[in-house]
Design an enzyme around this catalytic site. Structure first.
Site, mmCIF file in Angstrom:
data_model
loop_
_atom_site.group_PDB
_atom_site.id
_atom_site.type_symbol
_atom_site.label_atom_id
_atom_site.label_comp_id
_atom_site.label_asym_id
_atom_site.label_seq_id
_atom_site.Cartn_x
_atom_site.Cartn_y
_atom_site.Cartn_z
ATOM 1 N N SER A 185 0.822 -1.211 0.000
ATOM 2 C CA SER A 185 0.000 0.000 0.000
ATOM 3 C C SER A 185 0.861 1.268 0.000
ATOM 4 O O SER A 185 1.979 1.273 0.507
ATOM 5 C CB SER A 185 -0.892 0.033 1.244
ATOM 6 O OG SER A 185 -1.660 -1.138 1.335
HETATM 7 N N1 SAH Z 1 -1.327 -3.496 3.366
HETATM 8 C C1 SAH Z 1 -0.782 -4.479 2.425
HETATM 9 C C2 SAH Z 1 -1.644 -4.467 1.174
HETATM 10 C C3 SAH Z 1 -1.461 -5.608 0.277
HETATM 11 S S1 SAH Z 1 -2.546 -5.577 -1.130
HETATM 12 C C4 SAH Z 1 0.643 -4.045 2.101
HETATM 13 O O1 SAH Z 1 0.938 -2.877 2.288
HETATM 14 O O2 SAH Z 1 1.441 -4.858 1.650
HETATM 15 C C5 SAH Z 1 -3.993 -6.351 -0.502
HETATM 16 C C6 SAH Z 1 -3.845 -7.773 -0.035
HETATM 17 O O3 SAH Z 1 -5.153 -8.269 0.261
HETATM 18 C C7 SAH Z 1 -3.251 -8.726 -1.071
HETATM 19 O O4 SAH Z 1 -2.142 -9.373 -0.530
HETATM 20 C C8 SAH Z 1 -4.398 -9.701 -1.363
HETATM 21 O O5 SAH Z 1 -3.953 -11.017 -1.616
HETATM 22 C C9 SAH Z 1 -5.183 -9.635 -0.069
HETATM 23 N N2 SAH Z 1 -6.570 -10.072 -0.193
HETATM 24 C C10 SAH Z 1 -7.474 -9.817 -1.176
HETATM 25 N N3 SAH Z 1 -8.650 -10.413 -0.914
HETATM 26 C C11 SAH Z 1 -8.483 -11.065 0.281
HETATM 27 C C12 SAH Z 1 -9.341 -11.889 1.074
HETATM 28 N N4 SAH Z 1 -10.597 -12.154 0.735
HETATM 29 N N5 SAH Z 1 -8.826 -12.395 2.222
HETATM 30 C C13 SAH Z 1 -7.553 -12.157 2.602
HETATM 31 N N6 SAH Z 1 -6.704 -11.391 1.892
HETATM 32 C C14 SAH Z 1 -7.162 -10.851 0.740
#
Ligand code: SAH
Length: 221
Positions: A70
Site C-alpha cells: 500500500s
Molecule cells: N497493506 C498491504 C496491502 C497488500 S494488497 C501491504 O501494504 O502490503 C492487498 C492484499 O489483500 C493482497 O495481498 C491480497 O492477496 C489480499 N486479499 C485480497 N482479498 C483477500 C481476502 N478475501 N482475504 C484475505 N486477503 C485478501
C-alpha cells in the site's frame, strides 16, 4: 510502544525517510504516533530488492501475485482513523500482503490478527515481521472476507482489499465501540469508517476516494 530490532535499519538515509514523513504530514496526517512509527519502519525490506530504491516514495509498489504494497499515505490514513477511537487491544487485518501495514500496526496496538489469502505472501510477511522482533501478530491463511470469528470480537478491523459490499461477518465481529476501516466499491471506491454504536447500530462515514486491489474470495497456495 515497542521498538524494532533489525539490522539494516540505518541502510537508507535518515533524510530520505524524513522526506516521506514530511510529505505525509503535508498530506494531512496529524497523529504523531503514526508519523513516528512510519519514520522508523524499514519499508525497503517489504519490497523486492530491485525496487528498494523507491521504497520511501509515497507510492504503491508491486509485490508479486498481482498485488501491491500500500501507498504510505494510505497506511498512515487508515492507521490514524483506526487509532482515533483510543487504545486498541485486538485488531483484525484483512490482506497481510507484504506485511508493511501489519508491522506499523504491531508497534501501535496490543495484538494483531492478520489474514491473507495468498500463501507465499503470507509466509514472506510473517517471516519478516518475526525478524523485525515483533511477536504480537498471529497470521492465518484464509479468505478474510469471513473475518476470523474465533479471535473476535475486535476493537479494530482494517481491510487492505476492496469488497463490492462490506461482508456481514465484519460487522458482526466488531466489538461495541469498535472501528472498521475498509475500502468499498469497484471501479470507484470509497474508504469508509464504520463505528459500532450498540448491538444493532452502526455509524458509517466516508473518509475519501481510494483505489485498492479487489477483495477476492477463496484462498490460494
Ligand atoms: N497493506 C498491504 C496491502 C497488500 S494488497 C501491504 O501494504 O502490503 C492487498 C492484499 O489483500 C493482497 O495481498 C491480497 O492477496 C489480499 N486479499 C485480497 N482479498 C483477500 C481476502 N478475501 N482475504 C484475505 N486477503 C485478501
Amino acid at each position: 510502544m515497542s521498538t524494532i530490532s533489525v539490522q539494516g535499519i540505518g541502510m537508507t538515509s535518515r533524510r530520505t525517510r524524513e522526506r516521506l514523513i514530511s510529505r505525509l504530514a503535508q498530506s494531512g496526517i496529524k497523529d504523531q504516533r503514526v508519523l513516528d512509527v512510519m519514520r522508523e519502519m524499514p519499508r525497503h525490506l517489504f519490497v523486492d530488492e530491485a525496487l528498494s530504491h523507491r521504497a520511501y516514495e509515497d507510492t504503491a509498489l508491486p509485490i508479486g501475485y498481482n498485488q501491491t504494497i500500500s501507498q504510505p499515505y494510505i497506511v498512515a490514513k487508515m492507521t490514524e482513523a483506526l487509532l482515533d477511537g483510543g487504545e486498541l487491544q485486538r485488531v483484525l487485518e484483512i490482506g497481510t500482503g507484504s506485511g508493511y501495514q501489519t508491522a506499523v500496526l504491531a508497534l501501535l496496538v496490543k495484538r494483531i490478527f492478520s489474514v491473507e489469502r495468498i500463501l507465499p505472501l503470507q509466509e514472506k510477511g510473517r517471516s519478516l515481521i518475526s525478524k523485525l522482533g515483533m511477536h504480537n501478530v498471529q497470521f492465518k491463511h484464509a479468505d478474510g472476507g469471513f473475518g476470523w470469528p474465533e479471535k473476535g470480537p475486535f476493537d479494530g478491523i482494517i481491510c487492505a482489499a476492496a469488497p463490492e459490499q462490506i461482508p456481514p461477518e465484519l460487522f458482526e465481529q466488531l466489538a461495541i465501540g469498535g472501528r472498521l476501516i475498509i475500502p468499498v466499491g469497484g471501479a470507484t471506491q470509497q474508504l469508509r469508517l464504520v463505528v459500532r454504536q450498540s448491538e444493532t447500530e452502526y455509524i458509517q462515514s466516508v473518509l475519501e476516494g481510494v483505489k485498492f486491489v479487489p477483495m477476492l474470495s477463496g484462498s490460494i497456495r
